[in-house]
Design a protein around this motif. Sequence first.
Motif, mmCIF file in Angstrom:
data_model
loop_
_atom_site.group_PDB
_atom_site.id
_atom_site.type_symbol
_atom_site.label_atom_id
_atom_site.label_comp_id
_atom_site.label_asym_id
_atom_site.label_seq_id
_atom_site.Cartn_x
_atom_site.Cartn_y
_atom_site.Cartn_z
ATOM 1 N N ARG A 328 7.154 47.756 26.252
ATOM 2 C CA ARG A 328 7.772 47.536 27.569
ATOM 3 C C ARG A 328 8.503 48.770 28.078
ATOM 4 O O ARG A 328 9.154 48.735 29.115
ATOM 5 C CB ARG A 328 8.766 46.368 27.479
ATOM 6 C CG ARG A 328 8.120 44.976 27.405
ATOM 7 C CD ARG A 328 7.694 44.594 26.009
ATOM 8 N NE ARG A 328 7.102 43.260 25.963
ATOM 9 C CZ ARG A 328 7.689 42.217 25.376
ATOM 10 N NH1 ARG A 328 8.873 42.343 24.825
ATOM 11 N NH2 ARG A 328 7.071 41.049 25.344
ATOM 12 N N GLU A 329 8.401 49.867 27.350
ATOM 13 C CA GLU A 329 9.107 51.093 27.730
ATOM 14 C C GLU A 329 8.584 51.618 29.067
ATOM 15 O O GLU A 329 7.377 51.747 29.276
ATOM 16 C CB GLU A 329 8.897 52.148 26.638
ATOM 17 C CG GLU A 329 9.834 53.319 26.692
ATOM 18 C CD GLU A 329 9.667 54.210 25.476
ATOM 19 O OE1 GLU A 329 8.698 54.985 25.451
ATOM 20 O OE2 GLU A 329 10.494 54.119 24.544
ATOM 21 N N GLY A 330 9.492 51.908 29.988
ATOM 22 C CA GLY A 330 9.108 52.473 31.276
ATOM 23 C C GLY A 330 8.618 51.445 32.283
ATOM 24 O O GLY A 330 8.080 51.828 33.322
ATOM 25 N N ILE A 331 8.809 50.149 31.995
ATOM 26 C CA ILE A 331 8.363 49.088 32.903
ATOM 27 C C ILE A 331 9.588 48.379 33.465
ATOM 28 O O ILE A 331 10.472 47.939 32.723
ATOM 29 C CB ILE A 331 7.452 48.078 32.178
ATOM 30 C CG1 ILE A 331 6.237 48.801 31.582
ATOM 31 C CG2 ILE A 331 7.007 46.976 33.131
ATOM 32 C CD1 ILE A 331 5.364 47.921 30.720
ATOM 33 N N ALA A 332 9.657 48.260 34.777
ATOM 34 C CA ALA A 332 10.799 47.626 35.433
ATOM 35 C C ALA A 332 10.587 46.128 35.573
ATOM 36 O O ALA A 332 9.455 45.650 35.687
ATOM 37 C CB ALA A 332 11.020 48.245 36.813
ATOM 38 N N LEU A 333 11.697 45.390 35.566
ATOM 39 C CA LEU A 333 11.686 43.976 35.941
ATOM 40 C C LEU A 333 11.982 43.877 37.426
ATOM 41 O O LEU A 333 12.944 44.477 37.923
ATOM 42 C CB LEU A 333 12.750 43.201 35.169
ATOM 43 C CG LEU A 333 12.398 42.675 33.780
ATOM 44 C CD1 LEU A 333 13.610 41.982 33.166
ATOM 45 C CD2 LEU A 333 11.203 41.731 33.818
ATOM 46 N N GLU A 334 11.139 43.115 38.140
ATOM 47 C CA GLU A 334 11.296 42.965 39.582
ATOM 48 C C GLU A 334 11.656 41.527 39.945
ATOM 49 O O GLU A 334 11.156 40.572 39.339
ATOM 50 C CB GLU A 334 9.994 43.331 40.302
ATOM 51 C CG GLU A 334 9.608 44.788 40.204
ATOM 52 C CD GLU A 334 8.377 45.089 41.031
ATOM 53 O OE1 GLU A 334 8.243 46.220 41.507
ATOM 54 O OE2 GLU A 334 7.528 44.178 41.199
ATOM 55 N N ARG A 335 12.490 41.402 40.961
ATOM 56 C CA ARG A 335 12.837 40.092 41.506
ATOM 57 C C ARG A 335 11.650 39.570 42.318
ATOM 58 O O ARG A 335 10.985 40.322 43.037
ATOM 59 C CB ARG A 335 14.071 40.215 42.393
ATOM 60 C CG ARG A 335 14.649 38.885 42.859
ATOM 61 C CD ARG A 335 15.801 39.106 43.810
ATOM 62 N NE ARG A 335 16.523 37.869 44.075
ATOM 63 C CZ ARG A 335 17.776 37.640 43.739
ATOM 64 N NH1 ARG A 335 18.483 38.592 43.138
ATOM 65 N NH2 ARG A 335 18.346 36.480 43.997
ATOM 66 N N ILE A 336 11.392 38.265 42.243
ATOM 67 C CA ILE A 336 10.256 37.670 42.946
ATOM 68 C C ILE A 336 10.660 37.164 44.322
ATOM 69 O O ILE A 336 9.938 37.349 45.300
ATOM 70 C CB ILE A 336 9.661 36.528 42.097
ATOM 71 C CG1 ILE A 336 9.082 37.089 40.788
ATOM 72 C CG2 ILE A 336 8.586 35.774 42.879
ATOM 73 C CD1 ILE A 336 8.689 36.025 39.786
ATOM 74 N N SER A 337 11.818 36.501 44.416
ATOM 75 C CA SER A 337 12.242 35.878 45.678
ATOM 76 C C SER A 337 13.727 36.137 45.915
ATOM 77 O O SER A 337 14.545 36.016 44.995
ATOM 78 C CB SER A 337 11.974 34.373 45.641
ATOM 79 O OG SER A 337 12.562 33.723 46.759
ATOM 80 N N PHE A 338 14.076 36.467 47.159
ATOM 81 C CA PHE A 338 15.485 36.646 47.515
ATOM 82 C C PHE A 338 16.213 35.302 47.597
ATOM 83 O O PHE A 338 17.428 35.251 47.431
ATOM 84 C CB PHE A 338 15.612 37.359 48.863
ATOM 85 C CG PHE A 338 15.010 38.731 48.885
ATOM 86 C CD1 PHE A 338 15.343 39.666 47.932
ATOM 87 C CD2 PHE A 338 14.104 39.090 49.880
ATOM 88 C CE1 PHE A 338 14.798 40.940 47.941
ATOM 89 C CE2 PHE A 338 13.548 40.357 49.910
ATOM 90 C CZ PHE A 338 13.893 41.288 48.941
#
Length: 479
Positions: A328-338
Amino acid sequence: MKPNLLKLLTYSFILFFNPINAQEIWHESFSIPNKGVWGNSDGTGIDSDFSGITEWTLDFNRITIENEDDYAKTVTTSGGRFECVDINGEVIWRSTTIDISAYKNISIQLNANETGSSSNEEQKYLKAFYILNQAEEQAFETNSDNRGNWGQAIAEQTGLVGTELQIVVYMNNHYSSNKVILDEVVVSGEEKNPVIIQPGDIVLNEVLFNPVPDGNDYVEIYNNSEKEIPLNKLYLASRDNDLELTQVYALTSEKQKLLPNEYLALTKDTLGVFPWFTIPCPECFLQMEKFPSFNNDEDYVVLLNNDMEIIDEFYYYEKMHSPLFYDREGIALERISFSQPTNDAQNWHSASTQSGYGTPGYQNSQLMSEEAQKVSVTFQPEAFSPNNDGYNDNYSIDLSMDSPGYICNILVFDSAGRRLCKLADNSILGTHEQISWNGEDEAGNRLPIGPYIVMVEVFNTDGTVERFKDGVVLTDRFE
């Protein structure tokens, strides 16, 4: 006591006496040394250097300087200050014109100090004035006129209201063993219409907590309100083992604003981010002077306002990433919904393969639109000619998913069924992706003119599998 610590304590002392709701409007701490005037080496004239100085000017037409040890300039003492030594005349220091139109109850404070034994009030002084709205000069109400052996003083003016302000300081010192010192010029005031930052106005939107070697963490925020949010009223923090707030750092001291629907990526150093990600908006980054250290396995990201109220908070852990990623190195977690809660683990997903595993400073690859209800794949055009003439140079496959987490394979075959290239190989999709084909095989060779078949397969870990097929003609321009 260390010079910088002394300067910090002095500055804190000045701020302590400001009204409780006051905030800094303008500040000059003379941190760039050797800016001003001094005698040249042969004793025949004056040398000067004001390069990089934009916030103040110096009128030195009334002085006589005889050697290199005579000067009116900034020095490194106490973390930076402006000194006059044996200048045989008067210099006039003027601030830039300061916009105060958005503030009320404005105060000016400055340190007026001297050292040495001379008590001559005509040849050793510091006098502080201000000009409000381009009117006549007015003396400060407190410690405006400092002469002879006054030691240390804080010159102050309070209760001003107007649109623009300029500070004017007259200094004189005829003695080589004495110093007249100007330091920490601060203008503060209360906002006329302060922006109240409330929970939900700004949301945490993306986090890279396990960067590649030599890379840096980043945290992306999003303005989910209709307010223009002043960034100098926000702080980023983490929590310690006792879940107490720790590493609470201001985003910036500058007067920058985050406008509605804007993204901003926060990091310690963009050089630890830019080489590894696509950066369509470099200005959508903010390098913080101090940045919290976030753990690679699990931690808390906390966003606070200037009242230390929590605006948003995110507890992350490594297993929130897609199970398809072994590393998982170098991989961002992104938000799906505001609209969904920040700490709903189902509201986060690993950034897509096509995005480069992160989208700092712009829309997330996994952002879910409310209207998305099914998986759809569209192909265009029916024929393309990759000859760089600007017309149908690429064949595009547009993919829209009904949720994050889909994996994709795309194969290209010739009319005889032979596989020629793979446009996607178990790629983690974003919710909306476009994948293009330039008419080349896997070795980068241009394929012959003719018909080709494109096969698309998308699936997820829940067992959903969908397949799509299209025919396309690779052509060219004929003369």
